[in-house]
Design a protein around this motif. Structure first.
Motif, PDB file in Angstrom:
ATOM      1  N   VAL A  82       0.821  -1.206   0.000  1.00 31.55           N
ATOM      2  CA  VAL A  82       0.000   0.000   0.000  1.00 31.55           C
ATOM      3  C   VAL A  82       0.861   1.264   0.000  1.00 31.55           C
ATOM      4  N   GLY A  83       0.223   2.350  -0.434  1.00 33.60           N
ATOM      5  CA  GLY A  83       0.694   3.693  -0.169  1.00 33.60           C
ATOM      6  C   GLY A  83      -0.333   4.351   0.728  1.00 33.60           C
ATOM      7  N   VAL A  84       0.069   5.398   1.442  1.00 30.81           N
ATOM      8  CA  VAL A  84      -0.820   6.037   2.409  1.00 30.81           C
ATOM      9  C   VAL A  84      -0.824   7.547   2.173  1.00 30.81           C
ATOM     10  N   LEU A  85      -2.021   8.117   2.025  1.00 34.81           N
ATOM     11  CA  LEU A  85      -2.166   9.564   1.877  1.00 34.81           C
ATOM     12  C   LEU A  85      -2.126  10.222   3.251  1.00 34.81           C
ATOM     13  N   ASN A  86      -1.779  11.514   3.286  1.00 41.23           N
ATOM     14  CA  ASN A  86      -1.529  12.133   4.590  1.00 41.23           C
ATOM     15  C   ASN A  86      -2.803  12.513   5.337  1.00 41.23           C
ATOM     16  N   PHE A  87      -3.886  12.791   4.622  1.00 39.05           N
ATOM     17  CA  PHE A  87      -5.105  13.238   5.309  1.00 39.05           C
ATOM     18  C   PHE A  87      -5.917  12.021   5.734  1.00 39.05           C
ATOM     19  N   LYS A  88      -6.420  12.037   6.964  1.00 36.31           N
ATOM     20  CA  LYS A  88      -7.090  10.829   7.458  1.00 36.31           C
ATOM     21  C   LYS A  88      -8.044  11.151   8.606  1.00 36.31           C
ATOM     22  N   ASN A  89      -8.906  10.166   8.881  1.00 35.50           N
ATOM     23  CA  ASN A  89      -9.804  10.176  10.043  1.00 35.50           C
ATOM     24  C   ASN A  89     -10.789  11.342  10.021  1.00 35.50           C
ATOM     25  N   ALA A  90     -11.606  11.382   8.961  1.00 31.43           N
ATOM     26  CA  ALA A  90     -12.663  12.397   8.875  1.00 31.43           C
ATOM     27  C   ALA A  90     -13.636  12.229  10.038  1.00 31.43           C
ATOM     28  N   CYS A  91     -14.077  13.370  10.602  1.00 33.26           N
ATOM     29  CA  CYS A  91     -14.984  13.309  11.750  1.00 33.26           C
ATOM     30  C   CYS A  91     -16.422  13.026  11.343  1.00 33.26           C
ATOM     31  N   ARG A  92     -16.790  13.398  10.104  1.00 35.25           N
ATOM     32  CA  ARG A  92     -18.128  13.188   9.538  1.00 35.25           C
ATOM     33  C   ARG A  92     -19.201  14.084  10.145  1.00 35.25           C
ATOM     34  N   THR A  93     -18.811  15.029  10.980  1.00 36.65           N
ATOM     35  CA  THR A  93     -19.812  15.895  11.604  1.00 36.65           C
ATOM     36  C   THR A  93     -19.522  17.387  11.405  1.00 36.65           C
ATOM     37  N   CYS A  94     -18.338  17.756  10.958  1.00 36.50           N
ATOM     38  CA  CYS A  94     -17.998  19.170  10.804  1.00 36.50           C
ATOM     39  C   CYS A  94     -18.630  19.732   9.532  1.00 36.50           C
ATOM     40  N   VAL A  95     -18.520  21.042   9.350  1.00 39.23           N
ATOM     41  CA  VAL A  95     -19.084  21.696   8.176  1.00 39.23           C
ATOM     42  C   VAL A  95     -18.477  21.127   6.891  1.00 39.23           C
ATOM     43  N   GLY A  96     -17.153  20.942   6.875  1.00 35.70           N
ATOM     44  CA  GLY A  96     -16.505  20.425   5.667  1.00 35.70           C
ATOM     45  C   GLY A  96     -17.001  19.042   5.290  1.00 35.70           C
ATOM     46  N   CYS A  97     -17.152  18.174   6.274  1.00 30.78           N
ATOM     47  CA  CYS A  97     -17.642  16.816   6.009  1.00 30.78           C
ATOM     48  C   CYS A  97     -19.093  16.842   5.529  1.00 30.78           C
ATOM     49  N   LEU A  98     -19.938  17.600   6.207  1.00 36.74           N
ATOM     50  CA  LEU A  98     -21.352  17.631   5.849  1.00 36.74           C
ATOM     51  C   LEU A  98     -21.574  18.291   4.488  1.00 36.74           C
ATOM     52  N   GLN A  99     -20.784  19.311   4.187  1.00 34.15           N
ATOM     53  CA  GLN A  99     -20.907  19.975   2.888  1.00 34.15           C
ATOM     54  C   GLN A  99     -20.534  19.014   1.763  1.00 34.15           C
ATOM     55  N   HIS A 100     -19.444  18.286   1.939  1.00 33.11           N
ATOM     56  CA  HIS A 100     -19.028  17.337   0.902  1.00 33.11           C
ATOM     57  C   HIS A 100     -20.027  16.185   0.807  1.00 33.11           C
ATOM     58  N   LEU A 101     -20.560  15.773   1.938  1.00 34.18           N
ATOM     59  CA  LEU A 101     -21.567  14.710   1.942  1.00 34.18           C
ATOM     60  C   LEU A 101     -22.801  15.142   1.163  1.00 34.18           C
ATOM     61  N   ARG A 102     -23.218  16.391   1.341  1.00 33.93           N
ATOM     62  CA  ARG A 102     -24.396  16.891   0.634  1.00 33.93           C
ATOM     63  C   ARG A 102     -24.159  16.960  -0.877  1.00 33.93           C
ATOM     64  N   ARG A 103     -22.958  17.348  -1.267  1.00 35.97           N
ATOM     65  CA  ARG A 103     -22.672  17.534  -2.681  1.00 35.97           C
ATOM     66  C   ARG A 103     -22.303  16.239  -3.399  1.00 35.97           C
ATOM     67  N   HIS A 104     -21.669  15.306  -2.671  1.00 34.29           N
ATOM     68  CA  HIS A 104     -21.120  14.118  -3.334  1.00 34.29           C
ATOM     69  C   HIS A 104     -21.588  12.808  -2.724  1.00 34.29           C
ATOM     70  N   SER A 105     -22.501  12.867  -1.769  1.00 36.88           N
ATOM     71  CA  SER A 105     -23.091  11.683  -1.129  1.00 36.88           C
ATOM     72  C   SER A 105     -22.074  10.863  -0.334  1.00 36.88           C
ATOM     73  N   LYS A 106     -20.950  11.464   0.006  1.00 34.57           N
ATOM     74  CA  LYS A 106     -19.969  10.803   0.865  1.00 34.57           C
ATOM     75  C   LYS A 106     -19.036  11.864   1.433  1.00 34.57           C
ATOM     76  N   THR A 107     -18.369  11.516   2.529  1.00 33.61           N
ATOM     77  CA  THR A 107     -17.416  12.442   3.130  1.00 33.61           C
ATOM     78  C   THR A 107     -16.061  12.281   2.448  1.00 33.61           C
ATOM     79  N   ASP A 108     -15.194  13.254   2.641  1.00 34.43           N
ATOM     80  CA  ASP A 108     -13.850  13.242   2.077  1.00 34.43           C
ATOM     81  C   ASP A 108     -12.910  13.833   3.118  1.00 34.43           C
ATOM     82  N   PRO A 109     -11.975  13.026   3.665  1.00 36.57           N
ATOM     83  CA  PRO A 109     -11.086  13.527   4.725  1.00 36.57           C
ATOM     84  C   PRO A 109     -10.280  14.757   4.324  1.00 36.57           C
ATOM     85  N   ARG A 110     -10.117  15.009   3.037  1.00 32.35           N
ATOM     86  CA  ARG A 110      -9.354  16.193   2.617  1.00 32.35           C
ATOM     87  C   ARG A 110      -9.965  17.483   3.153  1.00 32.35           C
TER      88      ARG A 110
END
Length: 356
Positions: A82-110
């Motif tokens: 494997v390779g590992v990207l640096n961004f990890k462990n999305a909280c799934r509750t912050c504005v960034g997570c919820l906004q991406h969830l609304r737009r793309h139907s999933k969260t994105d740790p970035r």
């Protein structure tokens, strides 16, 4: 386990022994065999990204999974490369997570406001073992070595993400430049060529221009331009039949260089700047307005995009020009990075894979 840590900003890394991190229920424990070093690591070492010290740096790891958390839902197994990207462990509750969830139907740790950033603000890859998030861990094809795979987790992902930002405004067959042919730029040129763009490599150093010229024939740029030469702008215009570039990816943080790059774009051209200068960008407002230019931000590829990139890398035999150092040389890696004659990427060989 062996590790290197930042104990104090602007001081050399210190080699030390630290406990192996405990693999949580939702984690992967990865044995690291190779880890990259790039310009962002210099900025981390200088304290541009404030973290609690001591911290293990490097955000470009490649290795094998040695433990899978009991609650990991994906099909990861011990022994996977494997390779590992640096961004990890999305909280799934912050504005960034919820906004991406609304737009793309999933969260994105970035875009999670509470994400962890391995090697930037949290422990990274200059160690024998590290923890990884299954959502941002990427299967490494067998044809890609750990040493080649490590830089793809940041340099490759950054270059690929920037090139994707040119679409759909810029189409294959149009002229696209990469400015700054270093660790990111020489990968961006190869990826742009693989995407079907007419490619221009731009650098103000002979070393950068030579690195572009030395790429394999099927991945070599169609034009190499030394921007320090008086006829650089004319060369670009001649190459594009007077139109200017359709797109440009700028792999430098120089404010002046980025301002010059804007001037190389034709009507409705797209520029993607990747550097993070301490100063603010300064772009020609007249060129932007009257040519309807687009300047588009790009962070880094998503995990799904990196998987797509790795398929292209394996298929087209895209490779980084590597300088490989041993683990004990980590305290000197920043000095090696500053060497003006260095080409391509710096990679630390952390351990030896004995599974083959």
């Amino acid at each position: 386990m062996r590790a290197a840590q930042i104990i104090e900003y602007n001081k050399p890394y210190q080699l030390c022994e630290v406990p192996v991190p405990e693999c949580g229920d939702h984690d992967l424990l990865v044995e690291v065999f190779a880890a990259g070093f790039c310009h962002s690591d210099v900025q981390v070492l200088q304290g541009q990204f404030v973290a609690d010290l001591p911290m293990i740096p490097s955000h470009e790891p490649a290795g094998r999974i040695v433990k899978v958390g009991s609650q990991v839902q994906d099909s990861w197994k011990v022994g996977d490369r494997v390779g590992v990207l640096n961004f990890k462990n999305a909280c799934r509750t912050c504005v960034g997570c919820l906004q991406h969830l609304r737009r793309h139907s999933k969260t994105d740790p970035r875009f999670c406001q509470r994400r962890q950033m391995a090697g930037f603000k949290h422990d990274g890859a200059f160690a024998q073992y590290m923890l990884a998030d299954p959502e941002t861990t990427i299967p490494l094809p067998d044809g890609i070595s750990f040493e080649q795979g490590a830089p793809l987790m940041c340099a490759g992902a950054t270059a690929w993400g920037a090139l994707q930002k040119l679409l759909p405004d810029v189409q294959p067959g149009e002229a696209v430049a990469v400015a700054g042919i270093g660790g990111v730029g020489h990968l961006a040129i190869q990826l742009a060529k693989a995407m079907g763009f007419k490619t221009v490599a731009i650098d103000n150093r002979d070393e950068g221009c030579q690195l572009a010229s030395d790429l394999p024939a099927h991945l070599r740029p169609d034009q190499v331009v030394n921007s320090s030469h008086a006829d650089a702008h004319k060369t670009i215009l001649d190459f594009t039949a007077g139109e200017g570039l359709a797109g440009i990816v700028v792999c430098m943080d120089s404010v002046e260089a980025n301002a010059w790059c804007v001037q190389q774009l034709g009507a409705r051209g797209v520029m993607v700047p990747l550097g993070l200068p301490k100063e603010k960008w300064r772009f020609d407002s007249e060129a932007m307005v009257f040519n309807e230019l687009t300047i588009r931000g790009s962070y880094v590829s998503s995990a799904e995009q990196v998987k797509d990139m790795l398929e292209i890398v394996a298929e087209k035999d895209i490779r980084s020009h590597l300088t490989i150092l041993d683990f004990d040389q980590i305290p000197d890696v920043a000095e090696a990075f500053a060497d003006k004659s260095r080409k391509g990427r710096l990679v630390i060989r952390i351990g030896k894979d004995n599974t083959n």
